[in-house]
Design an enzyme around this catalytic site. Structure first.
Site, PDB file in Angstrom:
ATOM      1  N   ASN A  24     -31.301 -30.683  23.929  1.00 39.71           N
ATOM      2  CA  ASN A  24     -30.920 -29.301  23.606  1.00 39.71           C
ATOM      3  C   ASN A  24     -32.221 -28.539  23.427  1.00 39.71           C
ATOM      4  O   ASN A  24     -33.058 -28.917  22.607  1.00 39.71           O
ATOM      5  CB  ASN A  24     -30.081 -29.259  22.330  1.00 39.71           C
ATOM      6  CG  ASN A  24     -29.731 -27.825  21.938  1.00 39.71           C
ATOM      7  OD1 ASN A  24     -29.663 -26.947  22.801  1.00 39.71           O
ATOM      8  ND2 ASN A  24     -29.544 -27.588  20.662  1.00 39.71           N
ATOM      9  N   GLY A  25     -32.404 -27.490  24.228  1.00 39.53           N
ATOM     10  CA  GLY A  25     -33.642 -26.703  24.121  1.00 39.53           C
ATOM     11  C   GLY A  25     -34.088 -26.262  25.505  1.00 39.53           C
ATOM     12  O   GLY A  25     -33.325 -26.347  26.464  1.00 39.53           O
TER      13      GLY A  25
ATOM     14  N   ARG B  62     -20.727 -25.382  20.647  1.00 39.65           N
ATOM     15  CA  ARG B  62     -22.165 -25.220  20.939  1.00 39.65           C
ATOM     16  C   ARG B  62     -22.410 -25.085  22.429  1.00 39.65           C
ATOM     17  O   ARG B  62     -23.536 -24.830  22.855  1.00 39.65           O
ATOM     18  CB  ARG B  62     -22.953 -26.405  20.390  1.00 39.65           C
ATOM     19  CG  ARG B  62     -22.866 -26.596  18.882  1.00 39.65           C
ATOM     20  CD  ARG B  62     -23.672 -27.786  18.441  1.00 39.65           C
ATOM     21  NE  ARG B  62     -25.092 -27.588  18.715  1.00 39.65           N
ATOM     22  CZ  ARG B  62     -25.924 -26.973  17.883  1.00 39.65           C
ATOM     23  NH1 ARG B  62     -25.458 -26.496  16.754  1.00 39.65           N
ATOM     24  NH2 ARG B  62     -27.194 -26.808  18.185  1.00 39.65           N
TER      25      ARG B  62
ATOM     26  N   HIS C  46     -21.143  14.664  21.870  1.00 39.33           N
ATOM     27  CA  HIS C  46     -22.371  14.876  22.674  1.00 39.33           C
ATOM     28  C   HIS C  46     -22.345  14.016  23.925  1.00 39.33           C
ATOM     29  O   HIS C  46     -23.292  13.287  24.220  1.00 39.33           O
ATOM     30  CB  HIS C  46     -23.592  14.538  21.807  1.00 39.33           C
ATOM     31  CG  HIS C  46     -23.718  15.408  20.597  1.00 39.33           C
ATOM     32  ND1 HIS C  46     -24.068  16.743  20.673  1.00 39.33           N
ATOM     33  CD2 HIS C  46     -23.470  15.156  19.289  1.00 39.33           C
ATOM     34  CE1 HIS C  46     -24.063  17.271  19.459  1.00 39.33           C
ATOM     35  NE2 HIS C  46     -23.699  16.328  18.590  1.00 39.33           N
TER      36      HIS C  46
ATOM     37  N   GLU D  89     -19.576  -3.034  14.922  1.00 37.51           N
ATOM     38  CA  GLU D  89     -19.116  -4.426  14.817  1.00 37.51           C
ATOM     39  C   GLU D  89     -17.670  -4.552  15.306  1.00 37.51           C
ATOM     40  O   GLU D  89     -17.321  -5.497  16.013  1.00 37.51           O
ATOM     41  CB  GLU D  89     -19.254  -4.918  13.384  1.00 37.51           C
ATOM     42  CG  GLU D  89     -18.554  -6.211  13.048  1.00 37.51           C
ATOM     43  CD  GLU D  89     -18.989  -7.417  13.900  1.00 37.51           C
ATOM     44  OE1 GLU D  89     -19.973  -7.309  14.644  1.00 37.51           O
ATOM     45  OE2 GLU D  89     -18.288  -8.441  13.845  1.00 37.51           O
TER      46      GLU D  89
ATOM     47  N   LYS E  38     -21.843 -20.083  20.663  1.00 37.59           N
ATOM     48  CA  LYS E  38     -21.872 -19.743  19.246  1.00 37.59           C
ATOM     49  C   LYS E  38     -23.266 -19.368  18.760  1.00 37.59           C
ATOM     50  O   LYS E  38     -23.426 -18.483  17.941  1.00 37.59           O
ATOM     51  CB  LYS E  38     -21.348 -20.919  18.413  1.00 37.59           C
ATOM     52  CG  LYS E  38     -21.288 -20.640  16.922  1.00 37.59           C
ATOM     53  CD  LYS E  38     -20.408 -19.440  16.609  1.00 37.59           C
ATOM     54  CE  LYS E  38     -20.428 -19.061  15.149  1.00 37.59           C
ATOM     55  NZ  LYS E  38     -19.778 -17.748  14.937  1.00 37.59           N
TER      56      LYS E  38
ATOM     57  N   CYS F  56     -26.681 -26.504  23.246  1.00 39.79           N
ATOM     58  CA  CYS F  56     -25.832 -27.636  23.636  1.00 39.79           C
ATOM     59  C   CYS F  56     -25.479 -28.475  22.406  1.00 39.79           C
ATOM     60  O   CYS F  56     -26.047 -28.317  21.351  1.00 39.79           O
ATOM     61  CB  CYS F  56     -26.588 -28.517  24.632  1.00 39.79           C
ATOM     62  SG  CYS F  56     -27.239 -27.604  26.018  1.00 39.79           S
TER      63      CYS F  56
ATOM     64  N   LYS G 217     -16.503  -7.092  18.289  1.00 39.78           N
ATOM     65  CA  LYS G 217     -15.426  -8.090  18.109  1.00 39.78           C
ATOM     66  C   LYS G 217     -14.385  -7.940  19.216  1.00 39.78           C
ATOM     67  O   LYS G 217     -13.955  -8.888  19.837  1.00 39.78           O
ATOM     68  CB  LYS G 217     -14.731  -7.887  16.764  1.00 39.78           C
ATOM     69  CG  LYS G 217     -15.154  -8.614  15.548  1.00 39.78           C
ATOM     70  CD  LYS G 217     -15.455 -10.059  15.470  1.00 39.78           C
ATOM     71  CE  LYS G 217     -16.636 -10.574  16.171  1.00 39.78           C
ATOM     72  NZ  LYS G 217     -17.951 -10.341  15.651  1.00 39.78           N
TER      73      LYS G 217
ATOM     74  N   TRP H  56     -24.376 -25.939  27.433  1.00 39.14           N
ATOM     75  CA  TRP H  56     -24.267 -24.515  27.718  1.00 39.14           C
ATOM     76  C   TRP H  56     -25.417 -24.222  28.662  1.00 39.14           C
ATOM     77  O   TRP H  56     -26.579 -24.251  28.248  1.00 39.14           O
ATOM     78  CB  TRP H  56     -24.358 -23.675  26.451  1.00 39.14           C
ATOM     79  CG  TRP H  56     -24.153 -22.205  26.707  1.00 39.14           C
ATOM     80  CD1 TRP H  56     -23.076 -21.615  27.290  1.00 39.14           C
ATOM     81  CD2 TRP H  56     -25.056 -21.147  26.388  1.00 39.14           C
ATOM     82  NE1 TRP H  56     -23.249 -20.264  27.351  1.00 39.14           N
ATOM     83  CE2 TRP H  56     -24.440 -19.942  26.803  1.00 39.14           C
ATOM     84  CE3 TRP H  56     -26.304 -21.087  25.799  1.00 39.14           C
ATOM     85  CZ2 TRP H  56     -25.067 -18.700  26.643  1.00 39.14           C
ATOM     86  CZ3 TRP H  56     -26.919 -19.853  25.625  1.00 39.14           C
ATOM     87  CH2 TRP H  56     -26.299 -18.676  26.053  1.00 39.14           C
TER      88      TRP H  56
ATOM     89  N   GLU I  37     -15.819  -8.885  22.809  1.00 34.06           N
ATOM     90  CA  GLU I  37     -16.243 -10.259  23.101  1.00 34.06           C
ATOM     91  C   GLU I  37     -15.075 -11.245  23.151  1.00 34.06           C
ATOM     92  O   GLU I  37     -15.206 -12.317  23.725  1.00 34.06           O
ATOM     93  CB  GLU I  37     -17.310 -10.745  22.126  1.00 34.06           C
ATOM     94  CG  GLU I  37     -16.879 -10.993  20.725  1.00 34.06           C
ATOM     95  CD  GLU I  37     -18.011 -11.592  19.877  1.00 34.06           C
ATOM     96  OE1 GLU I  37     -18.796 -12.426  20.362  1.00 34.06           O
ATOM     97  OE2 GLU I  37     -18.107 -11.206  18.715  1.00 34.06           O
TER      98      GLU I  37
HETATM   99  C1  AGP Z   1     -20.975 -12.209  17.239  1.00 35.02           C
HETATM  100  O1  AGP Z   1     -19.569 -12.351  17.178  1.00 35.02           O
HETATM  101  C2  AGP Z   1     -21.584 -13.039  18.367  1.00 35.02           C
HETATM  102  N1  AGP Z   1     -21.203 -14.401  18.258  1.00 35.02           N
HETATM  103  C3  AGP Z   1     -23.083 -12.846  18.457  1.00 35.02           C
HETATM  104  O2  AGP Z   1     -23.346 -11.481  18.614  1.00 35.02           O
HETATM  105  C4  AGP Z   1     -23.902 -13.366  17.246  1.00 35.02           C
HETATM  106  O3  AGP Z   1     -23.660 -12.556  16.121  1.00 35.02           O
HETATM  107  C5  AGP Z   1     -25.391 -13.286  17.607  1.00 35.02           C
HETATM  108  O4  AGP Z   1     -25.633 -14.142  18.693  1.00 35.02           O
HETATM  109  C6  AGP Z   1     -26.320 -13.661  16.427  1.00 35.02           C
HETATM  110  O5  AGP Z   1     -26.079 -14.989  16.035  1.00 35.02           O
HETATM  111  P1  AGP Z   1     -26.774 -15.511  14.666  1.00 35.02           P
HETATM  112  O6  AGP Z   1     -26.194 -14.718  13.537  1.00 35.02           O
HETATM  113  O7  AGP Z   1     -26.409 -16.972  14.604  1.00 35.02           O
HETATM  114  O8  AGP Z   1     -28.260 -15.287  14.790  1.00 35.02           O
END
Ligand code: AGP
Length: 597
Positions: free
Chosen positions: A100-101, A27, A493, A470, A592, A2, A474, A74, A477
């Site tokens: 937050n937590g 956040r 396979h 990766e 994030k 958050c 991308k 969040w 997501e």
């Molecule tokens: C990647 O685009 C995502 N936002 C997510 O997979 C992110 O890489 C993952 O949560 C790890 O975050 P961090 O690098 O802050 O630990």
């Protein structure tokens, strides 16, 4: 995960809180709220709802008061709703808290407090905090907060506002919290973009710190003793946390990558020796390396495996942090690295704690100064990607690779000539990446084509296999297309069963020892009618005969090919998502930094 921002000073708190909260929505953004303390009459006025900050700003009535707290959420415990939004208050409505937590023992605390006559209205864990403070309050707010937190088990960054008390009380454990220093006003926030409109002077609260903040004084205590904390000057201008003229933070951050490469390399290659004492690989007989991470950072770690094994000739194990925490074993004489952009990912932090338990020395690669990872690791290497606001990681991935290249080269077993060539190649990367960015109009055309599909495979080999993973992450997501990254040799396979004209394949073709076999794989894919987009190096004459479409990337040393290939795939994902009308910066269900397991 958050966002928290709080104000105390001579100005009306409400507009400051709302403006600052809008900078923290990366956040978390499923609900938000503010509370201000008016005096007189000495009372708390609060307003919250399950809306974005912009909507709340239009709904909230004028709340008078020069001290206030704000929160953008969040959801982790309790669904996104008005009643579950922060701030949360005690029974009498005199104490308001933002958090937050995760409070792990909140159920037991709630039962205990309920039996003592407290009434709860939300489903959240947070709500126990104001009630605990109310229970312990006997005229000294910070003592009541300390007493309340002694009952709490879990992670928290909290800020407490009490009617008639001209102060804010903050407390930090496992979640980030900073204090912004102003002129006859002070701020408390979970991250710097929230306060950069007002000040760039910040203090990072440390584990166990309790801050008592008035408009003209900041007192920090830990275990009852006053402590001093270093003041940092934030070099990020507010513009760096703005979009800088781009439509989305993600596109801005993709375009920042030449600068990020220069900034990150510049930070370290100017020093003769790597700042991290990996020499222990030699003199302490460290015989293998373990790298842990999540998501995109995990794919950076996988690229790191190829880099380190080639240059240092030691075996590298890469593990998903959330798996390692429960099942991972460490071998003797293992060097451990964790990679985390935010430095707050709960899965990664948990893995660090496990590594420390078994006596591993941990190096953290992170992008956030003062982050939790930087505080619990033995050494930290900072990437210099600047604030990465878009939920999709882009520039932070590239910055992580720069650190991995630089570290591996610092302790490489390659000869001086090879190293000199590599260093030159690294220094040319900003311009090579710029060439990819200059080519985005062509990538946009391929994205328009790709946006029509619902299932896509990405394939690569060797150091570009993680790039395929990766690239798929991308795309999925931010465009919500189901995309899978696969080792090119593995597609036959099983996944061949899914190929056909409705399942395009993106093939990463590097001019390395995998080139010929990649051409074979492309022919196999085409024989099964899948449309094929190839990522190929400039000057590749053969690929045009085989692929339906070709995205050309500049030719670089094979070891650096993940950098230019990834940037091309970031643009492909961005423009595909844009073509599909997706929100891009704030994808559904994501945040994030994932600070819960
Ligand atoms: C990647 O685009 C995502 N936002 C997510 O997979 C992110 O890489 C993952 O949560 C790890 O975050 P961090 O690098 O802050 O630990």
């Amino acid at each position: 995960m958050c966002g928290i921002v709080d104000y105390i000073g001579d100005k009306q708190a409400q507009p400051i809180l709302l403006s600052s909260l809008s900078r923290l929505e990366y956040r978390g953004y499923d609900s938000c709220g503010i509370a201000v303390s008016s005096s007189p009459p000495r009372r708390i006025e609060a307003y919250k709802d399950a809306v974005r900050v912009e909507a709340l700003a239009k709904m909230v009535p004028q709340l008078g008061g020069t001290a206030g707290i704000g929160h953008t959420r969040w959801a982790t415990c309790g669904e996104p709703s008005q009643v579950n939004a922060h701030p949360h208050c005690d029974c009498a409505g005199n104490i308001a808290v933002v958090h937050n937590g995760v409070i792990n023992n909140f159920q037991r605390l709630r039962q205990q407090l309920t039996s003592e006559g407290h009434n709860f209205v939300s489903e959240t864990d947070t709500e126990v905090i104001p009630h605990l403070i109310e229970k312990y309050y006997d005229g000294n707010l910070e003592k009541a907060v300390e007493a309340a937190l002694r009952d709490v088990e879990g992670s928290y960054a909290i800020v407490v506002l009490m009617a008639g008390e001209p102060k804010l009380v903050a407390a930090k454990k496992d979640s980030p919290l900073i204090i912004g220093i102003g002129d006859r006003e002070n701020f408390i926030a979970s991250d710097v973009p929230a306060i950069l409109d007002y000040t760039n002077r910040v203090i990072y609260l440390e584990e166990g710190d309790i801050g008592v903040v008035t408009k003209d004084n900041i007192k920090i205590k830990r275990d009852g003793t006053e402590v001093s904390r270093k003041e940092h000057k934030i070099l990020w201008s507010i513009e760096e946390a703005q979009k800088g003229g781009y439509e989305h933070f993600m596109l801005k951050e993709i375009h920042e990558q030449p600068k990020v490469i220069r900034d990150t390399l510049g930070e370290y290659t100017s020093s003769a020796e790597p700042v991290v004492d990996l020499a222990r690989i030699r003199d302490e007989g460290i015989e293998s390396m373990l790298i842990l991470a999540c998501g995109t950072s995990y794919y950076a770690a996988l690229v790191g495996k190829y880099i380190v094994e080639e240059l240092l000739r030691i075996p590298v194990r890469v593990e998903i942090a959330s798996e390692f925490s429960y099942y991972g074993q460490t071998l003797a004489r293992t060097g451990a690295i964790v990679i985390t952009q935010s430095g707050e990912t709960a899965d990664t932090l948990k893995a660090v704690k496990r590594l420390k338990e078994v006596g591993c020395r941990v190096v953290a690669i992170t992008n956030v100064v003062g982050s939790s990872a930087s505080r619990i690791a033995d050494q930290t290497i900072y990437t210099r990607a600047g604030p990465e606001i878009s939920v999709a990681a882009t520039k932070s991935f590239t910055a992580q690779l720069m650190v991995l290249y630089w570290l591996a080269m610092g302790y490489s077993k390659a000869d001086a000539r090879r190293l000199a060539t590599m260093l030159l190649g690294l220094r040319q990367l900003p311009s090579k990446v710029q060439q990819v960015l200059d080519n985005e109009a062509i990538i946009l055309e391929h994205a328009k084509y790709l946006s029509k599909y619902e299932n896509v495979f990405f394939i690569g080999r060797g150091i570009n296999f993680p790039v395929a993973l990766e690239g798929a992450l991308k795309l999925k997501e931010i465009s919500y297309i189901h995309a899978e990254g696969y080792a090119a040799g593995e597609l036959k396979h099983g996944p061949f069963a899914l190929l056909g004209e409705n399942t395009p394949v993106i093939a990463i073709v590097a001019q390395d020892n995998t080139y010929e076999v990649m051409l074979t794989n492309i022919k196999e894919v085409k024989a099964r009618k899948s449309p094929l987009i190839a990522l190929a190096e400039e000057g590749d004459e053969a690929i045009g005969e085989l692929a339906d479409f070709v995205i050309t990337v500049p030719r670089v040393d094979a070891l650096f090919s993940p950098v230019v290939n990834t940037v091309a795939l970031q643009l492909l994902a961005y423009y595909t998502a844009k073509e599909r009308g997706c929100p891009i910066d704030f994808p559904r269900n994501l945040a994030k930094s994932v600070t819960v397991e």
